[in-house]
Write a protein that holds these residues in place. Structure first.
Motif, PDB file in Angstrom:
ATOM      1  N   ILE A   1      -9.778   4.739  46.442  1.00  6.29           N
ATOM      2  CA  ILE A   1     -10.080   4.230  45.301  1.00  6.29           C
ATOM      3  C   ILE A   1      -9.286   4.516  44.149  1.00  6.29           C
ATOM      4  CG2 ILE A   1     -12.135   4.087  43.878  1.00  6.29           C
ATOM      5  CD1 ILE A   1     -13.982   4.065  45.242  1.00  6.29           C
ATOM      6  N   LYS A   2      -8.444   3.828  43.711  1.00  8.77           N
ATOM      7  CA  LYS A   2      -7.434   3.622  42.583  1.00  8.77           C
ATOM      8  C   LYS A   2      -7.954   3.586  41.168  1.00  8.77           C
ATOM      9  CE  LYS A   2      -4.583   5.921  45.448  1.00  8.77           C
ATOM     10  NZ  LYS A   2      -4.692   7.265  46.061  1.00  8.77           N
ATOM     11  N   ASN A   3      -8.866   2.613  41.123  1.00  4.85           N
ATOM     12  CA  ASN A   3      -8.873   1.821  40.006  1.00  4.85           C
ATOM     13  C   ASN A   3     -10.806   2.024  39.435  1.00  4.85           C
ATOM     14  OD1 ASN A   3      -6.535   1.262  38.063  1.00  4.85           O
ATOM     15  ND2 ASN A   3      -6.146   0.145  40.137  1.00  4.85           N
ATOM     16  N   ILE A   4     -11.472   2.356  38.455  1.00  6.37           N
ATOM     17  CA  ILE A   4     -12.712   2.970  38.145  1.00  6.37           C
ATOM     18  C   ILE A   4     -13.204   1.485  37.371  1.00  6.37           C
ATOM     19  CG2 ILE A   4     -14.359   3.871  38.156  1.00  6.37           C
ATOM     20  CD1 ILE A   4     -13.364   6.242  39.551  1.00  6.37           C
ATOM     21  N   LEU A   5     -13.963   0.354  37.171  1.00  2.00           N
ATOM     22  CA  LEU A   5     -14.489  -0.071  35.577  1.00  2.00           C
ATOM     23  C   LEU A   5     -15.562   0.686  35.273  1.00  2.00           C
ATOM     24  CD1 LEU A   5     -14.002  -2.224  33.701  1.00  2.00           C
ATOM     25  CD2 LEU A   5     -15.630  -4.025  35.150  1.00  2.00           C
TER      26      LEU A   5
ATOM     27  N   ALA B   1     -11.087  -4.566  24.299  1.00  2.36           N
ATOM     28  CA  ALA B   1     -12.890  -4.773  23.830  1.00  2.36           C
ATOM     29  C   ALA B   1     -12.337  -6.422  24.225  1.00  2.36           C
ATOM     30  CB  ALA B   1     -12.921  -4.441  22.605  1.00  2.36           C
ATOM     31  N   TYR B   2     -13.970  -6.943  24.490  1.00  4.68           N
ATOM     32  CA  TYR B   2     -13.333  -8.111  24.872  1.00  4.68           C
ATOM     33  C   TYR B   2     -14.672  -9.027  24.059  1.00  4.68           C
ATOM     34  CZ  TYR B   2     -11.143  -6.762  29.466  1.00  4.68           C
ATOM     35  OH  TYR B   2     -10.133  -7.163  30.202  1.00  4.68           O
ATOM     36  N   VAL B   3     -14.171 -10.651  24.383  1.00  6.41           N
ATOM     37  CA  VAL B   3     -14.799 -11.946  23.120  1.00  6.41           C
ATOM     38  C   VAL B   3     -15.396 -12.363  24.110  1.00  6.41           C
ATOM     39  CG1 VAL B   3     -15.106 -13.462  21.152  1.00  6.41           C
ATOM     40  CG2 VAL B   3     -13.562 -11.242  21.237  1.00  6.41           C
ATOM     41  N   SER B   4     -16.599 -11.678  24.280  1.00  9.11           N
ATOM     42  CA  SER B   4     -17.128 -12.925  25.787  1.00  9.11           C
ATOM     43  C   SER B   4     -18.608 -12.243  26.141  1.00  9.11           C
ATOM     44  CB  SER B   4     -15.961 -12.610  27.228  1.00  9.11           C
ATOM     45  OG  SER B   4     -16.115 -11.555  27.349  1.00  9.11           O
ATOM     46  N   PHE B   5     -18.930 -13.294  27.142  1.00 10.01           N
ATOM     47  CA  PHE B   5     -20.227 -12.507  27.739  1.00 10.01           C
ATOM     48  C   PHE B   5     -19.864 -11.182  28.286  1.00 10.01           C
ATOM     49  CE2 PHE B   5     -21.970 -16.981  27.112  1.00 10.01           C
ATOM     50  CZ  PHE B   5     -23.163 -17.106  26.675  1.00 10.01           C
ATOM     51  N   THR B   6     -20.558 -10.341  28.675  1.00 10.40           N
ATOM     52  CA  THR B   6     -19.863  -8.801  29.637  1.00 10.40           C
ATOM     53  C   THR B   6     -20.659  -9.280  30.870  1.00 10.40           C
ATOM     54  OG1 THR B   6     -22.325  -7.945  28.006  1.00 10.40           O
ATOM     55  CG2 THR B   6     -21.775  -6.888  30.015  1.00 10.40           C
ATOM     56  N   ILE B   7     -20.807 -10.300  31.684  1.00  9.72           N
ATOM     57  CA  ILE B   7     -20.670 -10.012  33.032  1.00  9.72           C
ATOM     58  C   ILE B   7     -18.959 -11.191  33.020  1.00  9.72           C
ATOM     59  CG2 ILE B   7     -21.849 -12.797  32.850  1.00  9.72           C
ATOM     60  CD1 ILE B   7     -21.589 -10.552  35.774  1.00  9.72           C
ATOM     61  N   ASP B   8     -18.614 -11.792  32.318  1.00 17.83           N
ATOM     62  CA  ASP B   8     -17.758 -12.558  32.378  1.00 17.83           C
ATOM     63  C   ASP B   8     -16.753 -11.818  31.421  1.00 17.83           C
ATOM     64  OD1 ASP B   8     -18.910 -15.054  32.948  1.00 17.83           O
ATOM     65  OD2 ASP B   8     -18.689 -15.364  30.519  1.00 17.83           O
TER      66      ASP B   8
ATOM     67  N   MET C   1     -12.067  -7.309  36.678  1.00 21.72           N
ATOM     68  CA  MET C   1     -12.121  -6.741  38.265  1.00 21.72           C
ATOM     69  C   MET C   1     -10.841  -7.417  39.029  1.00 21.72           C
ATOM     70  SD  MET C   1     -16.215  -7.701  40.112  1.00 21.72           S
ATOM     71  CE  MET C   1     -15.441  -7.724  40.984  1.00 21.72           C
ATOM     72  N   GLU C   2     -10.122  -9.046  38.397  1.00 22.38           N
ATOM     73  CA  GLU C   2      -9.627  -9.316  38.994  1.00 22.38           C
ATOM     74  C   GLU C   2      -8.016  -8.952  38.427  1.00 22.38           C
ATOM     75  OE1 GLU C   2      -9.983 -12.217  40.615  1.00 22.38           O
ATOM     76  OE2 GLU C   2     -12.031 -11.299  41.127  1.00 22.38           O
ATOM     77  N   THR C   3      -7.807  -8.647  37.297  1.00 25.84           N
ATOM     78  CA  THR C   3      -6.322  -8.523  36.608  1.00 25.84           C
ATOM     79  C   THR C   3      -6.367  -6.736  36.421  1.00 25.84           C
ATOM     80  OG1 THR C   3      -7.581  -7.689  34.532  1.00 25.84           O
ATOM     81  CG2 THR C   3      -6.981  -9.955  34.566  1.00 25.84           C
ATOM     82  N   LYS C   4      -7.342  -5.738  36.878  1.00 24.08           N
ATOM     83  CA  LYS C   4      -6.809  -4.436  36.761  1.00 24.08           C
ATOM     84  C   LYS C   4      -7.468  -4.599  38.418  1.00 24.08           C
ATOM     85  CE  LYS C   4      -7.112  -3.946  32.313  1.00 24.08           C
ATOM     86  NZ  LYS C   4      -5.984  -3.352  31.633  1.00 24.08           N
ATOM     87  N   LYS C   5      -7.346  -4.672  39.412  1.00 28.09           N
ATOM     88  CA  LYS C   5      -7.219  -4.319  40.606  1.00 28.09           C
ATOM     89  C   LYS C   5      -8.334  -3.232  41.158  1.00 28.09           C
ATOM     90  CE  LYS C   5      -2.829  -5.831  41.917  1.00 28.09           C
ATOM     91  NZ  LYS C   5      -1.377  -5.755  42.026  1.00 28.09           N
ATOM     92  N   ILE C   6     -10.041  -3.779  40.007  1.00 27.70           N
ATOM     93  CA  ILE C   6     -10.529  -2.631  40.799  1.00 27.70           C
ATOM     94  C   ILE C   6     -11.357  -2.294  41.941  1.00 27.70           C
ATOM     95  CG2 ILE C   6     -12.946  -2.247  39.576  1.00 27.70           C
ATOM     96  CD1 ILE C   6     -10.844  -2.187  37.781  1.00 27.70           C
TER      97      ILE C   6
ATOM     98  N   ALA D   1     -19.875  -8.993  42.790  1.00 26.79           N
ATOM     99  CA  ALA D   1     -18.497  -7.960  42.850  1.00 26.79           C
ATOM    100  C   ALA D   1     -18.721  -8.247  44.086  1.00 26.79           C
ATOM    101  CB  ALA D   1     -19.227  -6.638  42.326  1.00 26.79           C
ATOM    102  N   ASP D   2     -16.836  -7.788  44.336  1.00 23.75           N
ATOM    103  CA  ASP D   2     -16.554  -7.419  45.925  1.00 23.75           C
ATOM    104  C   ASP D   2     -16.033  -5.695  46.359  1.00 23.75           C
ATOM    105  OD1 ASP D   2     -14.445  -7.839  44.618  1.00 23.75           O
ATOM    106  OD2 ASP D   2     -13.220  -8.577  45.746  1.00 23.75           O
ATOM    107  N   VAL D   3     -16.476  -5.247  45.283  1.00 24.72           N
ATOM    108  CA  VAL D   3     -16.374  -4.095  45.536  1.00 24.72           C
ATOM    109  C   VAL D   3     -17.704  -3.229  45.272  1.00 24.72           C
ATOM    110  CG1 VAL D   3     -13.757  -4.341  44.481  1.00 24.72           C
ATOM    111  CG2 VAL D   3     -15.735  -3.379  42.915  1.00 24.72           C
ATOM    112  N   PRO D   4     -17.086  -1.571  45.381  1.00 24.20           N
ATOM    113  CA  PRO D   4     -18.663  -0.901  45.297  1.00 24.20           C
ATOM    114  C   PRO D   4     -19.294  -0.372  44.156  1.00 24.20           C
ATOM    115  CG  PRO D   4     -17.266  -0.300  47.150  1.00 24.20           C
ATOM    116  CD  PRO D   4     -16.421  -0.868  46.249  1.00 24.20           C
TER     117      PRO D   4
END
Length: 276
Positions: free
Chosen positions: A3-7, A89-96, A102-107, A136-139
């Motif tokens: 595990i290298k990246n934790i969100l 900070a994201y201007v979006s729905f939390t799930i989005d 997840m996709e951009t940070k290789k979580i 999620a495809d990660v734990p």
């Protein structure tokens, strides 16, 4: 444990800050980087009434304010300065926002917090967390606010022993048990006393996969799978519950929106989920 990246999604509430603390502990053990995110949804304004001109200053103020809150976490959360981390900070729905991160940070893992109040659980675990668990495809590690230190020594793994397509998918369970030198109890909650031979075969696979880890198998009968699981965990002083949501399994119904809130309210210890 690779595990290298934790969100860590945060709204800067006490329970989400506690999740950051837990993530820091994990980061130190794993050498992983923490990615903190916050999200706000702003409805699309009507262009013909000057909506855009009204929204832009609000967004700028939001970004400035949330940056200050992220900076404050460095001072408030012990050890956060000592581990690699960033924030956005994201201007979006939390799930989005979570999905994008997840996709951009290789979580490799998501850590989320939960509070003991009904309203917060209904909002967080009944909505965002159940959706995160689903996509999620990660734990995904869900941590109750009362848990101040993550050091599981007794893990309860809920297993239905239906056919496991790839035994290697149990690696998160094995890895975290090895990391914390924990003991695993594999529990099968049944609605009857039947235990088909096919399930016995699957239990042998699990036994072989966990051969280097102290583990045992238990069966408990309960018409309510959720109640049976949490009663067993509490009775056996579990430090963490691990589940593998699967399609067409006894545990699939636990993650349906109609009962996810009940599951969340039953969690008194960290809950780790991962998909087959």
């Amino acid at each position: 444990m690779n595990i290298k990246n934790i969100l860590v999604p945060t709204d800067f509430s006490p329970c989400s800050k506690n999740a950051v603390r837990i993530a820091v502990d994990l980061s130190k053990k794993l050498g992983a980087k923490i990615h903190l995110i916050n999200a706000i949804h702003v409805p699309t304004p009507h262009m013909d009434i000057g909506g855009q001109a009204m929204i832009e200053p609000m967004l700028e103020e939001y970004e400035e304010e949330v940056d200050k809150k992220f900076d404050a976490l460095d001072e408030e959360i012990p050890g956060l300065k000592d581990v690699k981390h960033d924030h956005r900070a994201y201007v979006s729905f939390t799930i989005d926002a979570i999905y994008t991160a997840m996709e951009t940070k290789k979580i490799d893992m998501i850590v989320m917090g939960t509070k003991g109040s009904h309203d917060t659980l209904e909002k967080l675990l009944g909505g965002v967390s159940s959706e995160v668990i689903r996509i999620a495809d990660v734990p995904v590690l869900v941590v109750p606010e009362a848990i101040k230190k993550f050091n599981p020594k007794k893990i309860v793994f809920a297993a239905d022993f239906n056919k496991i397509e790839s035994i290697g998918r149990l690696s998160p369970l094995k890895d975290i048990a090895e990391l914390f030198e924990a003991e695993i109890t594999i529990v099968n909650v049944t609605e009857d006393d039947k235990f088909p031979f096919s399930r016995l075969v699957e239990s042998f696979k699990v036994d072989k996969f966990l051969k280097n880890i102290k583990h045992s198998f238990e069966t408990t009968k309960n018409d309510d799978v959720r109640a049976g699981l949490f009663e067993f965990a509490e009775k056996n002083s579990a430090d963490m519950i691990v589940m593998m949501p699967r399609k067409h399994s006894l545990f699939e119904k636990i993650f349906k929106s109609s009962v996810t809130k009940k599951v969340a309210m039953g969690v008194k210890v960290p809950l780790l989920t991962f998909h087959e």
